[in-house]
Design a protein around this motif. Structure first.
Motif, PDB file in Angstrom:
ATOM      1  N   VAL A 175       0.856  -1.189   0.000  1.00  0.00           N
ATOM      2  CA  VAL A 175       0.000   0.000   0.000  1.00  0.00           C
ATOM      3  C   VAL A 175       0.887   1.231   0.000  1.00  0.00           C
ATOM      4  N   GLY A 187      -2.306   6.340 -11.033  1.00  0.00           N
ATOM      5  CA  GLY A 187      -3.413   5.976 -10.152  1.00  0.00           C
ATOM      6  C   GLY A 187      -4.363   5.073 -10.902  1.00  0.00           C
ATOM      7  N   MET A 188      -5.294   4.474 -10.174  1.00  0.00           N
ATOM      8  CA  MET A 188      -6.242   3.539 -10.796  1.00  0.00           C
ATOM      9  C   MET A 188      -7.614   3.750 -10.187  1.00  0.00           C
ATOM     10  N   TYR A 195     -10.457   1.376  -7.336  1.00  0.00           N
ATOM     11  CA  TYR A 195     -10.275   1.475  -5.881  1.00  0.00           C
ATOM     12  C   TYR A 195     -11.459   0.938  -5.083  1.00  0.00           C
ATOM     13  N   GLU A 240     -12.311  -6.808  -6.250  1.00  0.00           N
ATOM     14  CA  GLU A 240     -11.073  -7.308  -6.853  1.00  0.00           C
ATOM     15  C   GLU A 240     -10.821  -6.478  -8.096  1.00  0.00           C
ATOM     16  N   HIS A 241      -9.576  -6.134  -8.320  1.00  0.00           N
ATOM     17  CA  HIS A 241      -9.279  -5.319  -9.497  1.00  0.00           C
ATOM     18  C   HIS A 241      -9.557  -6.100 -10.784  1.00  0.00           C
ATOM     19  N   GLU A 242     -10.022  -5.383 -11.787  1.00  0.00           N
ATOM     20  CA  GLU A 242     -10.274  -5.997 -13.095  1.00  0.00           C
ATOM     21  C   GLU A 242      -8.968  -6.506 -13.695  1.00  0.00           C
TER      22      GLU A 242
END
Lengths: 350, 350
Positions: free
Chosen positions: B75, B262-263, B267, B271-273
């Motif tokens: 993080v 950044g994404m 956020y 779960e992230h794609e």
């Protein structure tokens, strides 16, 4: 001999019968014999070399050229042409030449057709073999394109420092085995993944890897990496993509580098798997970089000299998986994608 | 005034009530008032500064700190503490100081708590404001952390050359708007994506972007990029991740650079794609690199001078979205994640 007195021979070649979807199969390729190929470079030419191919190199990147792509797709090289010979690196002997820098008897390697005899007219990709005292087949691998791939990718892109940790996937493969051993020479802690216990043993016991694991036996790649690299990864040399890449991202250290060399786990899938952990790039300041060995051939002379030295000094073990006869070439290539080969896959054809 | 004669005040602050999953909501935060906070730096101290905060900056990266992470997760910064004030950049005025470099009346910006008054004892993150002739609120954005993020990410990581094409996502946001305008100053062709027609109009008509599109109205991001950047992308400055990143990879040029800043699209997802087009890194020799502005504060003095110049010369438009009152701060922060803000989101609290 042809009617005009020209010395000719039949020329067996491996041709692509149809474009491939999914895993390549025996039906996708065919070995055919073309009659009446001249064994002399055309009279009047000044830059032609006839090469008798002795070894064919089998490499995963060939898979991309076996797919029919749309115009504008990003591909490393153009699609193969149906009915024509596959193209990849070979090692051979010059049987005739009108090029001033090549003579009959020269040993050479370079990008040629998968056939017994090739008439080369673009000689900028043809290299003379400067270390004939080493096994000639090494020029399909550790002293050829895959060795240079490992050398350039590791040192020019990954830039490991002594004491850093390097993880390499497909570590028993042609590129991976060289990457790991070069990283050891550079003073790194080296861990590899491979697809069988036999390969893992080779990595640990013959190639000096500090640790290795069989990814097919690990339920959880994340846990395997935590176990083998508890301090994290400085350089991940990625030959496979997919879930291994995704897991490795979680274990990269601050300032880590991910060298994107190949993605063999993805080549036969209809759509590439998603990679979910790219967010790690931000807190860890990770650089992830793709490269092509084509950009590094200017380093070849230095590389060949250094690598020949490593081999002679006993610092570079070489594992090859050699099949005999051009008829076996399609099957050898197919075997790459199930990981059947142990070490550099090549075909001895003469 | 406290019993000992110390001048005190109540101190309103925005505290985290519970860790967040999914999109943050009003129930996750609370504005509370703490009574009896001294307005003087502790006597006997030599490095304490009491800052009256005037503006609070709302930034997407705060979302990460609102999640409860496991030990060892990667993080950018530690989780916020439940019941304590959120932390982010603020602009304020020194009301008292025992630190030799700060005096009452100094205007400052830096990482502070989201509260009316902050006692700062670690002053290495506190910057004096050298251009009070410009709007003070700009130090939450274009002259502060987000401006430096744009400057460092674009020039130190992306390294665009004049004439190259730059694509930036979340282009109307605090970082994106600065990236695009800096790229124009550097002589690039600049295209932005944003989430409303209003934002697209601002990009094209007020910020000098060469082109822009509303990603929410595009059925096919791939087609939108092909339309706006038919020659491809040299530098993609990624603020969003996910599907936009995936589409951009298909349009990168040879030697392209993807700056991972950044994404925000990811956020609030459980779960992230997955990103499917990483193979493009190989044939296109793409460098993809994450960074943190924390590594670039040594550039701040140069950046502040240059940026103040760009603003005064009329080469840097600034769009802010300002809400009034600390009570509105939670809602302003929440709005970031639906893209409700137009331009830099901040809260005026005095």
């Amino acid at each position: 001999m042809a009617a005009n007195g020209e010395v000719t021979t039949t020329n067996k070649k491996v041709v692509l019968r149809r474009y491939v979807t999914g895993y390549p199969t025996a039906e996708d390729m065919e070995v055919v014999a073309t009659p009446g190929i001249p064994l002399r470079a055309p009279r009047g030419s000044t830059d032609a070399v006839v090469v008798k191919n002795l070894y064919l190199s089998c490499d995963p990147w060939m898979r991309g050229r076996m797919t029919r792509h749309d115009d504008g797709d990003a591909v490393p090289a153009a699609d193969f042409v149906l009915g024509e010979a596959l193209v990849n690196y070979t090692v051979g002997e010059v049987v005739d030449s009108t090029h001033p820098e090549f003579s009959a008897g020269d040993l050479v390697w370079g990008m040629n057709a998968w056939e017994e005899y090739t008439l080369v007219t673009k000689t900028e990709g043809l290299f003379k073999i400067n270390h004939p005292e080493l096994p000639l087949s090494y020029y399909t691998g550790v002293l050829g394109m895959t060795g240079l791939t490992a050398y350039a990718g590791l040192f020019e892109v990954g830039k490991p420092k002594g004491g850093e940790s390097v993880f390499v996937s497909a570590a028993a493969g042609a590129v991976g085995q060289v990457v790991g051993q070069l990283a050891k020479i550079a003073g790194c802690y080296v861990v590899g993944s491979a697809g069988s216990d036999e390969k893992v043993n080779i990595l640990k016991n013959e190639m000096g890897f500090d640790d290795a694991f069989n990814y097919k036996e690990e339920k959880d790649l994340d846990a395997a990496l935590r176990r083998c690299l508890p301090g994290g990864i400085d350089v991940y040399f990625d030959n496979v993509g997919g879930t291994t890449l995704d897991a490795a991202l979680l274990h990269m250290k601050l300032g880590g580098r991910v060298v994107i060399c190949g993605m063999i786990s993805q080549y036969n899938l209809p759509e590439h798997e998603g990679v979910h952990n790219l967010f790690c790039l931000i807190p860890k300041r990770i650089r992830m970089e793709g490269f092509s060995v084509m950009d590094y051939f200017h380093l070849y002379a230095r590389f060949e000299k250094e690598m020949a030295g490593f081999i002679k000094e006993g610092n570079m073990s070489v594992i090859e998986d050699v099949v005999q006869g051009i008829e076996k070439a399609p099957d050898a290539l197919i075997g790459l994608f199930s990981g059947r080969n142990v070490g550099k896959q090549l075909v001895a054809i003469a």
